[in-house]
Design an enzyme around this catalytic site. Structure first.
Site, mmCIF file in Angstrom:
data_model
loop_
_atom_site.group_PDB
_atom_site.id
_atom_site.type_symbol
_atom_site.label_atom_id
_atom_site.label_comp_id
_atom_site.label_asym_id
_atom_site.label_seq_id
_atom_site.Cartn_x
_atom_site.Cartn_y
_atom_site.Cartn_z
ATOM 1 N N GLU A 71 0.802 -1.218 0.000
ATOM 2 C CA GLU A 71 0.000 0.000 0.000
ATOM 3 C C GLU A 71 0.840 1.277 0.000
ATOM 4 O O GLU A 71 0.421 2.299 -0.523
ATOM 5 C CB GLU A 71 -0.956 0.004 1.193
ATOM 6 C CG GLU A 71 -2.057 -1.057 1.128
ATOM 7 C CD GLU A 71 -1.653 -2.377 1.770
ATOM 8 O OE1 GLU A 71 -0.446 -2.593 2.015
ATOM 9 O OE2 GLU A 71 -2.548 -3.213 2.026
ATOM 10 N N PHE A 133 -10.948 -7.024 14.348
ATOM 11 C CA PHE A 133 -9.886 -7.500 13.468
ATOM 12 C C PHE A 133 -9.618 -6.467 12.370
ATOM 13 O O PHE A 133 -10.536 -5.972 11.742
ATOM 14 C CB PHE A 133 -10.286 -8.842 12.843
ATOM 15 C CG PHE A 133 -9.264 -9.353 11.868
ATOM 16 C CD1 PHE A 133 -7.981 -9.695 12.303
ATOM 17 C CD2 PHE A 133 -9.557 -9.476 10.521
ATOM 18 C CE1 PHE A 133 -7.022 -10.152 11.407
ATOM 19 C CE2 PHE A 133 -8.601 -9.929 9.613
ATOM 20 C CZ PHE A 133 -7.331 -10.269 10.061
ATOM 21 N N GLN A 134 -8.359 -6.137 12.171
ATOM 22 C CA GLN A 134 -7.904 -5.146 11.186
ATOM 23 C C GLN A 134 -8.571 -3.785 11.396
ATOM 24 O O GLN A 134 -8.902 -3.094 10.440
ATOM 25 C CB GLN A 134 -8.115 -5.655 9.759
ATOM 26 C CG GLN A 134 -7.181 -6.827 9.438
ATOM 27 C CD GLN A 134 -7.088 -7.141 7.949
ATOM 28 O OE1 GLN A 134 -8.050 -6.972 7.207
ATOM 29 N NE2 GLN A 134 -5.923 -7.618 7.519
ATOM 30 N N LYS A 183 -17.392 -1.050 6.543
ATOM 31 C CA LYS A 183 -17.848 -2.088 5.624
ATOM 32 C C LYS A 183 -19.369 -2.096 5.460
ATOM 33 O O LYS A 183 -19.880 -2.319 4.366
ATOM 34 C CB LYS A 183 -17.370 -3.462 6.113
ATOM 35 C CG LYS A 183 -17.534 -4.553 5.073
ATOM 36 C CD LYS A 183 -16.902 -5.851 5.525
ATOM 37 C CE LYS A 183 -17.013 -6.899 4.409
ATOM 38 N NZ LYS A 183 -16.439 -8.191 4.818
ATOM 39 N N MET A 491 24.275 10.143 0.367
ATOM 40 C CA MET A 491 24.194 11.444 1.035
ATOM 41 C C MET A 491 24.568 11.315 2.509
ATOM 42 O O MET A 491 25.223 12.194 3.070
ATOM 43 C CB MET A 491 22.788 12.028 0.870
ATOM 44 C CG MET A 491 22.682 13.486 1.246
ATOM 45 S SD MET A 491 23.759 14.556 0.257
ATOM 46 C CE MET A 491 22.641 15.075 -1.057
#
Lengths: 581, 175
Positions: A71, A133-134, A183, A491
């Site tokens: 993601e 969950f999640q 959802k 760098m």
């Protein structure tokens, strides 16, 4: 801004021509609204909470869903798409980790004012707060890094929220907007209305500059002896490149751009003095220090640009045009602030200003240019990083979209590639996100299939998001990935050499680096390697001819090359170090 | 090279009262607080309540900082999409009030003295027990501070304060 109008106002025109059922579920409503806003590409990754949306996408042909592999890369890809096209980039991810993985990408977009709309799944409304969950409080997490965010609690607001999200993301000072979708909202029946105009009473960006301020600015510029235009990302995002070029040419005023402003003014024009700041050109930094009137166009006086503040452009009267009032007077006091859209304000100033007498000023600048040019060191045996950029510029005729990661290669690309076109240099300027380059380049390639896209990256940064080779191969993205491989975090190594007694603490990658050619091949991409200038030319020639998928070019460059000029941190712009001679 | 120091800022720290009209939702309130915590600004007090219309809330914030900081606070608050209006009342004539409840130790010998002090401040006794008095006082911050200061010698147990609420004055005083 132009893109805002196309994305929000168009929507009403084709209201009734699609004979779809008026009653849909939230997921279908979302897709239908996105189509109406003319979203053509979504970068996404499925998961439990967004399954209804993925089901609605299954038969969808007008929207191209790109399955990214992580993601974070999805957010960067949408960001690259947005920078290259001027349209909002769209991300679709699931709840919990799906959302949290986008955080770096959202913050990157926020710092550089890039329009993104991120849709995150959320656990069903009745489970919010239960550690389901999640579940993650993504609205809370992203609050400081979004321009605005929404949690949809009533499906009847969904269409309005989606349209608002695009409007907010693309108008005023653009930025990322997140929409969190529980959802149950996606499964609930609702009606599509094809709303017309989006109006948020508390959100009305000022676009027209104040007339008196504009007159004062024009007068100041007309009377200047040593004027300088300092153009930032706002000149590109505000699509003001034509207005800027017209004005600078007519008034014959030198133009320096920031990293984000590259391409906002063509570098092949005689008025260009290149990029300024920490790794800017000698002549841009000197011009900034010596000028008597400074016109800042959509720039925010970032610390990498100003150097030590009390030594920054100490003799100049300052005019600052910015669409975001909070940028004005934030770091540097300004004499003539103008809040407005640079595309509208610049022509008004141009109309009223008369050509200042800048002959002597140009003599000084041209002497600086002659005596302190950017240098490309010579070598037959090793590839000098500066030469690598110059050859890429040569093989792409300076016409490619160049996307960089962060570090030395980024600064060399900014210095040595000749940028003549806007939306052609994409780089994480504000946040300095390593791992940005490759996925953003992929996003740009989806947005601009007719243009050559080159990702210039480092061996460190490339490895942060190299897994996206899978996506690039799957979608046959004709991307040229040029790795400036110095087997270290260049760098960091440079700072350790200069300021930490050459104690190279955890900055050498040599031992763990993969064989990038084999890595590319394992994904089914083409991998090529060059270790000297002659091979580099051959590799570039070969790579330019491949158009059916990504090419990874592993350029083994001089390891100990440092990036100059350099304004050490805490120094003023005119105290820059020009490098080892 | 001669360099003029062009970054001298007005460094005088001043107290400011900001009245912020905002859409009534918790995301907006969090964003307002987030501006202060995320950007290093200060909140001396904040109060939040519904405004004239039920979908709008008026938030009164008292803060302090130099001119440049206050300007940034105002601009950053205005940038929040849900913020309708930010008024820095400091530059106007305005009325502000704060309410405080103070629980103070009051023995038989000290009770009447405390009540006399309360009278001077037009404060009200709202609860009484053999050892304690709870007193309600309203006024601007200085008055409330002064009152609490007067009660300290007797033993202040607990204080609950609302923070300032403020509105612009309509009558500007010119006749």
């Amino acid at each position: 801004m132009a893109q805002a109008k196309t994305q929000t106002i168009d929507s009403a025109t084709n209201k009734s021509q699609t004979p779809e059922p008026a009653v849909l579920n939230g997921a279908e409503l979302l897709i239908r609204t996105l189509k109406d806003i003319k979203v053509d590409t979504i970068f996404g990754y499925p998961g439990g909470a967004v399954l209804p949306i993925y089901d609605a996408l299954f038969d969808e042909h007008d929207i191209n869903h790109v399955l990214i592999r992580h993601e974070q890369a999805g957010a960067h890809a949408a960001d690259g798409y947005a920078r290259a096209t001027g349209k909002a980039g769209v991300v679709l991810v699931t709840s919990g980790p799906g959302g949290t993985n986008t955080v770096t990408g959202i913050a990157t977009a926020a710092m550089d004012s890039i329009p993104l709309v991120v849709f995150t799944g959320q656990v069903p409304t009745e489970l919010i707060g239960n550690d389901a969950f999640q579940e993650a409080d993504i609205v809370g997490i992203t609050r400081p890094i979004t321009k605005h965010n929404y949690l949809v609690k009533d499906v009847n607001n969904l269409e309005q929220v989606v349209r608002e999200a695009f409007h907010v993301a693309t108008s005023g000072r653009p930025g990322p907007v997140l929409v969190d979708l529980p959802k149950d909202m996606l499964n609930t029946e609702c009606r599509y209305s094809g709303l017309k105009k989006i109006s948020i009473p508390s959100y009305k960006p000022t676009e027209e500059g104040h007339a008196t301020q504009i007159s004062k600015a024009a007068q100041l510029l007309s009377e200047a002896k040593k004027p300088l235009i300092y153009a930032g990302g706002g000149a590109v995002l505000g699509e003001a490149w034509e207005e800027l070029t017209a004005m600078a040419e007519r008034l014959n005023i030198p133009v320096t751009t920031t990293l984000m402003g590259l391409g906002g003014f063509p570098e092949s024009k005689p008025q260009s003095v290149g990029m300024l700041g920490m790794h800017g050109t000698y002549y841009a930094n000197m011009a900034m220090t010596e000028c008597d009137v400074l016109l800042a166009v959509g720039a925010r006086f970032d610390d990498r640009v100003t150097g030590r503040l009390d030594g920054f452009s100490p003799h100049s009267k300052k005019i600052h045009i910015d669409i975001d009032p909070s940028n004005i007077g934030k770091n540097v006091p300004v004499d003539i602030p103008i809040v407005g859209d640079v595309k509208k304000v610049l022509p008004s100033i141009d109309r009223q200003a008369t050509k200042p007498d800048t002959e002597k000023w140009w003599d000084t600048i041209n002497t600086w240019k002659r005596e302190h040019p950017l240098k490309v060191p010579d070598s037959e045996t090793t590839i000098k990083p500066q030469l690598m950029i110059e050859r890429i510029s040569h093989y792409t005729n300076g016409e490619a979209i160049v996307v960089t990661d962060v570090g030395q290669h980024q600064m060399w690309a900014a210095q040595h590639y000749t940028f003549n076109y806007p939306r052609s240099f994409l780089s994480s300027g504000g946040l300095g996100t390593m791992g940005y380059g490759f996925p953003a380049a992929m996003g740009a390639a989806f947005g601009c299939p007719d243009r050559t896209v080159v990702c210039i990256t480092g061996d460190g940064g490339f490895q942060m998001t190299a897994y996206e080779l899978a996506t690039a191969v799957e979608y046959e993205v004709p991307l040229k990935i040029a790795i400036m491989n110095n087997e270290c975090l260049g760098m960091v190594r440079q700072w350790q050499e200069l300021f930490f007694n050459k104690r190279y603490s955890h900055s050498i990658l040599k031992k763990g680096n993969p064989d990038f050619v084999k890595l590319a091949e394992s994904y089914g991409a083409v991998g090529l390697r060059a270790t000297n200038p002659k091979e580099m030319d051959e590799v570039l020639e070969q790579a330019m001819a491949i158009n059916d998928g990504p090419v990874v070019m592993d350029f083994k460059v001089e390891e100990h090359e440092n990036c100059y000029p350099m304004v050490p941190s805490g120094a003023a712009l005119n105290e820059m170090v020009e490098g080892d001679e | 090279m001669k360099q003029t120091n062009n970054v001298t800022k007005e460094k005088t720290v001043e107290k400011h009262t900001l009245s912020v009209l905002v859409s009534y939702n918790l995301n907006a309130l969090s964003r307002i607080i987030g501006i202060f915590s995320g950007k290093g600004f200060e909140i001396d007090s904040i109060s939040f309540g519904s405004g004239k219309k039920s979908d709008l809330a008026r938030i009164t914030i008292t803060t302090h900082g130099d001119v440049q900081i206050i300007e940034q606070i105002t601009k950053q608050l205005n940038k929040i999409i849900d913020v309708v209006k930010v008024n820095d009342l400091t530059y106007d004539s305005f009325v502000d009030r704060e309410l405080a409840l103070i629980k103070v130790t009051a023995t038989r010998s000290s009770r009447s003295e405390i009540m006399q002090i309360a009278q001077v401040f037009r404060a009200k006794v709202i609860d009484i027990s053999p050892e304690k008095l709870t007193i309600e006082v309203t006024g601007n911050r200085d008055k409330v501070n002064a009152f609490i200061g007067m009660l300290y010698p007797f033993g202040v147990d607990e204080v609950a304060r609302t923070g300032s609420v403020a509105l612009k004055r309509e009558f500007d005083g010119n006749v």
